[in-house]
Scaffold this motif. Structure first.
Motif, mmCIF file in Angstrom:
data_model
loop_
_atom_site.group_PDB
_atom_site.id
_atom_site.type_symbol
_atom_site.label_atom_id
_atom_site.label_comp_id
_atom_site.label_asym_id
_atom_site.label_seq_id
_atom_site.Cartn_x
_atom_site.Cartn_y
_atom_site.Cartn_z
ATOM 1 N N GLY A 272 -2.553 -5.004 -8.542
ATOM 2 C CA GLY A 272 -2.108 -3.850 -9.336
ATOM 3 C C GLY A 272 -1.668 -2.691 -8.455
ATOM 4 O O GLY A 272 -0.611 -2.092 -8.684
ATOM 5 N N VAL A 273 -2.452 -2.380 -7.455
ATOM 6 C CA VAL A 273 -2.115 -1.245 -6.588
ATOM 7 C C VAL A 273 -0.910 -1.586 -5.707
ATOM 8 O O VAL A 273 -0.003 -0.769 -5.544
ATOM 9 C CB VAL A 273 -3.329 -0.802 -5.746
ATOM 10 C CG1 VAL A 273 -2.937 0.283 -4.749
ATOM 11 C CG2 VAL A 273 -4.456 -0.287 -6.655
ATOM 12 N N SER A 276 2.223 -1.136 -7.600
ATOM 13 C CA SER A 276 2.476 0.123 -8.310
ATOM 14 C C SER A 276 2.436 1.360 -7.420
ATOM 15 O O SER A 276 3.046 2.367 -7.755
ATOM 16 C CB SER A 276 1.487 0.283 -9.472
ATOM 17 O OG SER A 276 0.174 0.383 -8.989
ATOM 18 N N ALA A 277 1.741 1.285 -6.279
ATOM 19 C CA ALA A 277 1.615 2.464 -5.420
ATOM 20 C C ALA A 277 2.980 2.931 -4.931
ATOM 21 O O ALA A 277 3.909 2.137 -4.786
ATOM 22 C CB ALA A 277 0.715 2.148 -4.232
ATOM 23 N N ASP B 264 4.191 10.460 -8.081
ATOM 24 C CA ASP B 264 4.448 9.131 -8.640
ATOM 25 C C ASP B 264 3.413 8.116 -8.180
ATOM 26 O O ASP B 264 3.091 7.171 -8.901
ATOM 27 C CB ASP B 264 5.869 8.672 -8.282
ATOM 28 C CG ASP B 264 6.897 9.327 -9.198
ATOM 29 O OD1 ASP B 264 6.517 9.749 -10.305
ATOM 30 O OD2 ASP B 264 8.080 9.419 -8.803
ATOM 31 N N ASP B 265 2.906 8.313 -6.980
ATOM 32 C CA ASP B 265 1.850 7.427 -6.491
ATOM 33 C C ASP B 265 0.628 7.516 -7.401
ATOM 34 O O ASP B 265 0.094 6.500 -7.850
ATOM 35 C CB ASP B 265 1.476 7.810 -5.059
ATOM 36 C CG ASP B 265 0.528 6.809 -4.418
ATOM 37 O OD1 ASP B 265 0.901 5.619 -4.353
ATOM 38 O OD2 ASP B 265 -0.571 7.206 -3.992
ATOM 39 N N HIS B 268 1.598 6.007 -10.996
ATOM 40 C CA HIS B 268 1.812 4.564 -11.074
ATOM 41 C C HIS B 268 0.591 3.764 -10.639
ATOM 42 O O HIS B 268 0.326 2.683 -11.158
ATOM 43 C CB HIS B 268 3.059 4.174 -10.284
ATOM 44 C CG HIS B 268 4.321 4.646 -10.933
ATOM 45 N ND1 HIS B 268 4.854 4.027 -12.032
ATOM 46 C CD2 HIS B 268 5.111 5.716 -10.683
ATOM 47 C CE1 HIS B 268 5.952 4.670 -12.417
ATOM 48 N NE2 HIS B 268 6.119 5.704 -11.601
ATOM 49 N N ARG B 269 -0.150 4.298 -9.673
ATOM 50 C CA ARG B 269 -1.411 3.649 -9.324
ATOM 51 C C ARG B 269 -2.343 3.622 -10.527
ATOM 52 O O ARG B 269 -3.015 2.625 -10.782
ATOM 53 C CB ARG B 269 -2.140 4.434 -8.231
ATOM 54 C CG ARG B 269 -1.837 3.965 -6.851
ATOM 55 C CD ARG B 269 -2.567 4.887 -5.855
ATOM 56 N NE ARG B 269 -2.022 4.673 -4.542
ATOM 57 C CZ ARG B 269 -2.660 4.013 -3.581
ATOM 58 N NH1 ARG B 269 -3.877 3.576 -3.779
ATOM 59 N NH2 ARG B 269 -2.095 3.831 -2.405
ATOM 60 N N GLY B 272 -1.226 0.996 -12.689
ATOM 61 C CA GLY B 272 -1.494 -0.290 -12.026
ATOM 62 C C GLY B 272 -2.953 -0.692 -12.144
ATOM 63 O O GLY B 272 -3.266 -1.844 -12.467
ATOM 64 N N VAL B 273 -3.850 0.239 -11.880
ATOM 65 C CA VAL B 273 -5.277 -0.092 -11.922
ATOM 66 C C VAL B 273 -5.738 -0.299 -13.369
ATOM 67 O O VAL B 273 -6.474 -1.241 -13.668
ATOM 68 C CB VAL B 273 -6.121 0.988 -11.212
ATOM 69 C CG1 VAL B 273 -7.609 0.712 -11.378
ATOM 70 C CG2 VAL B 273 -5.764 1.051 -9.725
ATOM 71 N N SER B 276 -4.863 -3.710 -14.486
ATOM 72 C CA SER B 276 -5.257 -4.870 -13.677
ATOM 73 C C SER B 276 -6.759 -4.961 -13.409
ATOM 74 O O SER B 276 -7.257 -6.049 -13.152
ATOM 75 C CB SER B 276 -4.494 -4.871 -12.347
ATOM 76 O OG SER B 276 -4.819 -3.730 -11.588
#
Lengths: 349, 349
Positions: A272-273, A276-277, B264-265, B268-269, B272-273, B276
Motif C-alpha cells: 500500500g505504501v 501510494s507514497a 500528497d505524500d 496518498h499514504r 494506501g494504508v 491495505s
C-alpha cells in the motif's frame, strides 16, 4: 562502466536456488603478486606497476568471455557509487586516489578488484544458493591468473595476504540472506549469536560496518587459516546456510499460522505504501520492499515477480536512482523520484 | 437507543456550510428546575423526582417530532459508549448509577441530558457551520421546556447552574474543526494560543480532557457571565470561526503551493494504508482518515465522498465497531475488524 545500470544483472535477479531466502552467493579470493610488497609497503611507482600488471593479466587472460576494465581514479564519484551499489567493488575501493581499478565480466558475475586491500581480489557472484558453482568459477579464474601472474605463496601458510585473517586459502564465502520472518519474531538475535559462536560474521546489505536494513543479512567466514577451502565451503553449503533457511522457513510458517493478521498487515501495508507514497527515503523503500518480498515469496501477494522486487532493491539506491533520472538530484528530489519510480514499476503505470 | 447506529446521523455527514473545515456546530444550554437544589445537594429521592419530571416534560412537550428516552442506568455499557461516540451524551454522563437519562430526537440533532452536571442540558447539533440555526433551535426547545418546567433563574445572575462558569445564559457554543494543514505547518500552536488569549477552550474530538486526534479540534467558550448569548454567538459565527477557517485554508494553499509532494505524500499514504492494512487501531484510523479527508476536501483524491469519511470517523470507534460486528471483540479482534471494515467501505469491495 557496465552497460545497463538501469537494470539488475543476472545474479541479482533472485531466480537461483532457495531464492525465497537466499538473495545471492559470493566467493572471494584474496591474492597478491609475487615480487611485490603488500600495498601498505609499496611506493607509488610499485602501486602503478602492480595495477598495470594486474590489468594486463586480467584483460588478456580470457578469464571471462569479455571483461571490462574500470579505472577508478578516472571514474566519477557517481560511477564508483554505482559499482558499490551493484556489489562489484567495496566501499573502501571506491575511495582514495591511488592507481586502482576493477575488471568486471559483462554479465557482472565476476569482478576482480585491483589494489584494494590486496593486489587482487577475485569475486564471483551467483543468484540464490550456488556456492559450489561460484567456487568452481572463482578457482578457474584463480588458476588462469596464477599461471600468468605468479602469486605470493608460502608452503607453510598458503597464500599470503595483507591482513592475517585472509592468509591461507584467502577465501571469503558469503551469502546474502533475506530474513524478514526471523526479524519479525525476534529470533534473528539467536541466529546472530549462533553465527558469532561459529566465528562467522553477520553484516548488513552493504557489507562491513553496515547495519542490516531491509532484513538483509550477509553471513560470511571471518578466518581462513587452519581449514581448507573445501571444508569451509561444505560448512556453508551443507550445514550453516541450510540451517538458517530452515529457521527462516519455520518462522514464516509460524507467522502464517499464528499471527496471520500481523503478517498480512506488514505485507499489504508495504504494498500500500510503496504504491501510494509520494516521498520515499532509500531506507524506508528497502524496509518496505523487504516486506513485499516476503509476501511474494510466501505467495500472499500475486502478480508481482521476485525479480522485480530484487531489481527495485538495487535501483532505488541513490546513485542508481540518479543515473535513471539522468542527473544529480538532492535528497528531497531523490525521495520524490524514488516514490514515483517505485509506484510506476509496481503498478505497471 | 437510536435506531441506526451503523451509520452516521445527518449532522455528522459533513454536508453543512464550510464542511471542508467545520465538522459540526453545537449549542448547549445548561438549565435547572426551580424548586430543587443543584444535583450535588439533592437526596436520592429528589434526584429521582428531577429525572422523572424532566423526562415527562421532554417526552410530552412536542420538543422534537419524536423523542426517544434512554434510561442510562438501565442501558448496557456498550449502548452508553455508543451514545458517547455519537456525541449525544458526555463521557461523565455515561458513568455512575444515579437516576439519569437522555432524550434524543430521532434525527439525533437534539439531545437533552437529564441529571448530568445540571438538571437539564439541552444540546443541539448541526452539520458544518450552522450556529445561528442551532441556536434558534436550542432556544425554541428551551422556551417550550421553560413554560412547562420552570427554571431556576435569578434576575441578577440569569440562569443558575451547578458550575459558576455556566451561570448567566448557561450557553456553551462549540464548533468541531478539522485542521490538518495547521497541524502540518505547526501553526496550530498559534491558533491555540490565540484561543487561550480570548478565553476559549480548545479540546480534542471527545471534548473535555481529551487530546486532539485526527487533527480535530473543538473550540468553545469557557465562561458565560457578562456577555449576552447574541454577543457570543456573533463572536463565534462572524469572527472567531471564520478566522480559523481562513487560517486553515491559507495553510492548505501554502502546502499545495510550496510543499506539494509532502502534502500528497500524507494524503496518498493515508489512502494506501487505509485500503491495505490488516490491523488498524482506532487512533491510527482517525489520524489516517484525517489526512484522507484533507485530500478529498482539497480535491486531490477523487471518487470518495466527504460523508463517507465522516461516517468512518464515527463508525471506527470501539463501541460502534462492535455493534456492527454484532458482538464483543477484544482489542486485537477490533483492530482486525476495523481494518477490514474500512478497506471494504473505501474500496467498495
Amino acid at each position: 562502466m557496465p552497460e545497463h545500470t538501469d537494470r539488475a544483472s543476472d545474479w541479482m535477479k533472485g531466480d537461483g536456488p532457495f531464492s525465497d531466502v537466499v538473495m545471492s552467493s559470493r566467493v572471494r579470493l584474496a591474492r597478491n603478486l609475487a615480487g611485490f610488497p603488500f600495498l601498505s609497503k609499496t611506493s607509488a611507482t610499485q602501486r602503478r606497476e602492480i595495477a598495470c600488471a594486474c590489468r594486463d593479466h586480467l584483460m588478456d587472460s580470457g578469464i571471462a568471455e569479455s571483461m571490462l576494465w574500470v579505472d577508478l581514479p578516472d571514474s566519477s564519484e557517481m560511477d564508483r557509487q554505482i559499482l558499490v551499489e551493484r556489489h562489484l567493488i567495496s566501499r573502501q575501493h571506491a575511495k582514495g586516489g591511488e592507481p586502482r581499478g576493477v575488471a568486471i565480466a559483462l554479465d557482472e558475475s565476476v569482478s576482480v578488484m585491483v589494489n584494494e586491500e590486496d593486489h587482487l581480489r577475485i569475486g564471483v557472484l551467483r543468484s540464490g544458493m550456488q556456492l559450489d558453482d561460484g567456487f568452481a568459477h572463482a578457482n578457474q579464474i584463480d588458476d588462469l591468473l596464477e599461471q600468468r601472474a605468479g602469486y605470493a605463496y608460502s608452503s607453510r601458510f598458503g597464500y599470503l595476504t595483507a591482513c592475517p585473517t585472509n592468509v591461507g586459502s584467502g577465501i571469503r564465502i558469503s551469502v546474502m540472506l533475506h530474513l524478514p520472518a526471523l526479524v519479525m519474531t525476534g529470533e534473528i538475535e539467536k541466529v546472530k549469536q549462533a553465527a558469532n559462536d561459529m566465528h562467522l560474521a553477520v553484516r548488513g546489505f552493504h557489507g562491513e560496518g553496515t547495519e542490516a536494513t531491509g532484513d538483509l543479512y550477509q553471513i560470511s567466514n571471518q578466518t581462513t587459516l587452519g581449514r581448507t577451502e573445501q571444508e569451509m565451503l561444505a560448512d556453508f553449503q551443507r550445514e550453516i546456510i541450510p540451517k538458517v533457511i530452515e529457521y527462516e522457513h519455520a518462522a514464516r510458517q509460524a507467522m502464517a499460522d499464528r499471527r496471520t493478521y500481523l503478517l498480512d498487515d506488514r505485507i499489504h501495508r508495504a504494498q500500500g505504501v510503496l504504491t501510494s507514497a509520494r516521498l520515499l527515503s532509500s531506507s524506508e523503500a528497502l524496509a518496505l520492499l523487504s516486506h513485499l518480498r516476503l509476501g511474494v515469496s510466501m505467495g500472499r501477494i500475486a502478480d508481482i515477480e521476485l525479480g522485480l522486487i530484487n531489481e527495485l532493491i538495487l535501483l532505488t539506491q541513490p546513485a542508481h536512482l540518479q543515473r535513471i533520472a539522468g542527473g544529480r538530484l538532492d535528497g528531497e528530489q531523490r525521495r520524490e523520484f524514488r516514490a514515483e519510480f517505485v509506484r510506476r514499476r509496481l503498478t505497471g503505470g
